[in-house]
Design a protein around this motif. Structure first.
Motif, PDB file in Angstrom:
ATOM      1  N   UNK A 152      21.449  45.392 -31.120  1.00 30.35           N
ATOM      2  CA  UNK A 152      22.882  45.347 -31.397  1.00 30.35           C
ATOM      3  C   UNK A 152      23.506  44.139 -30.700  1.00 30.35           C
ATOM      4  N   UNK A 153      24.485  43.540 -31.377  1.00 32.40           N
ATOM      5  CA  UNK A 153      25.217  42.403 -30.803  1.00 32.40           C
ATOM      6  C   UNK A 153      24.252  41.368 -30.208  1.00 32.40           C
ATOM      7  N   UNK A 154      23.293  40.973 -31.032  1.00 28.70           N
ATOM      8  CA  UNK A 154      22.230  40.079 -30.571  1.00 28.70           C
ATOM      9  C   UNK A 154      22.772  38.768 -30.001  1.00 28.70           C
ATOM     10  N   UNK A 155      23.944  38.358 -30.452  1.00 29.75           N
ATOM     11  CA  UNK A 155      24.509  37.070 -30.028  1.00 29.75           C
ATOM     12  C   UNK A 155      24.884  37.058 -28.551  1.00 29.75           C
ATOM     13  N   UNK A 156      25.027  38.237 -27.942  1.00 28.22           N
ATOM     14  CA  UNK A 156      25.257  38.304 -26.499  1.00 28.22           C
ATOM     15  C   UNK A 156      24.105  38.999 -25.769  1.00 28.22           C
ATOM     16  N   UNK A 157      23.169  39.575 -26.529  1.00 25.62           N
ATOM     17  CA  UNK A 157      22.098  40.381 -25.927  1.00 25.62           C
ATOM     18  C   UNK A 157      20.800  39.610 -25.737  1.00 25.62           C
ATOM     19  N   UNK A 158      20.786  38.323 -26.137  1.00 26.13           N
ATOM     20  CA  UNK A 158      19.593  37.497 -25.992  1.00 26.13           C
ATOM     21  C   UNK A 158      19.941  36.212 -25.250  1.00 26.13           C
ATOM     22  N   UNK A 159      18.954  35.685 -24.554  1.00 30.67           N
ATOM     23  CA  UNK A 159      19.142  34.423 -23.854  1.00 30.67           C
ATOM     24  C   UNK A 159      17.812  33.694 -23.791  1.00 30.67           C
TER      25      UNK A 159
END
Length: 205
Positions: free
Chosen positions: A160-167
């Motif tokens: 969910x909300x991969x744009x803030x959940x990955x780095x």
């Protein structure tokens, strides 16, 4: 006479990880690469990574059905790597985003150009999206793949909300890798079991 048990190690099932999105600026390759690496670390599969952005996928289909045409189905030459990867796979993992509460047209085209290649093989879903993490895409895929006699797994991996959940190409949630391993355990069981069934008797599709 006592028969000596066969100690030959069974070859690992072939897992094709399919990156579904072909959209400009897509995030799919990062998720696909990460999941493929988890599968290699798991050690229970021969892992192949296929990106649909590298495949010729026309939306116009031949008049005949791949269900009945078999190997004579007139696919474009640029689709050959995909067809070979699907035919040689014992299991699949679909890495898919969610577009408008469903999965991408590129993945639907890849599915519709084939039929027997999906039969009696398990499919795991690795989805990503907004708040739902691609859950709607996975639900729609279940319905489609059941029609093709594939075996969708109950459990899924959703971001969910991969744009803030990955780095830097990695999920920030420390539970992601253990969850992937659990999914791969179940996918491996289905892959080995269904392969044994297909090798014993042709699937009556």
């Amino acid at each position: 006479m006592t028969r000596t048990p066969d100690r030959t190690p069974a070859r690992p099932p072939v897992l094709t990880v399919l990156v579904a999105s072909v959209r400009e600026g897509r995030f799919g390759p990062a998720v696909g690469a990460w999941f493929a690496e988890q599968a290699r670390t798991h050690g229970g599969f021969d892992v192949r990574l296929v990106d649909l952005a590298d495949i010729e996928l026309p939306l116009v289909l031949p008049a005949s059905s791949p269900k009945y045409a078999g190997d004579s189905y007139p696919r474009p030459p640029g689709m050959a790597p995909l067809t070979e990867a699907l035919a040689g796979a014992d299991a699949f993992a679909f890495v898919t985003p969610e577009y408008n509460h469903s999965f991408p047209a590129s993945l639907k085209a890849a599915i519709d150009w084939h039929f027997t290649q999906w039969q009696a093989k398990p499919v795991a879903f690795v989805s990503y999206g907004g708040a739902a993490g691609g859950a709607h895409a996975a639900l729609h895929l279940e319905n489609v793949l059941t029609e093709l006699h594939a075996v969708p797994l109950r459990d899924r991996l959703a971001f969910a909300n991969y744009f803030t959940a990955w780095e830097n190409g990695l999920p920030l949630d420390p539970a992601a890798a253990p969850l992937a391993m659990g999914l791969l355990d179940r996918l491996g069981w289905w892959a080995r079991t269904l392969r044994a069934g297909r090798e014993t008797e042709a699937y009556p599709g």
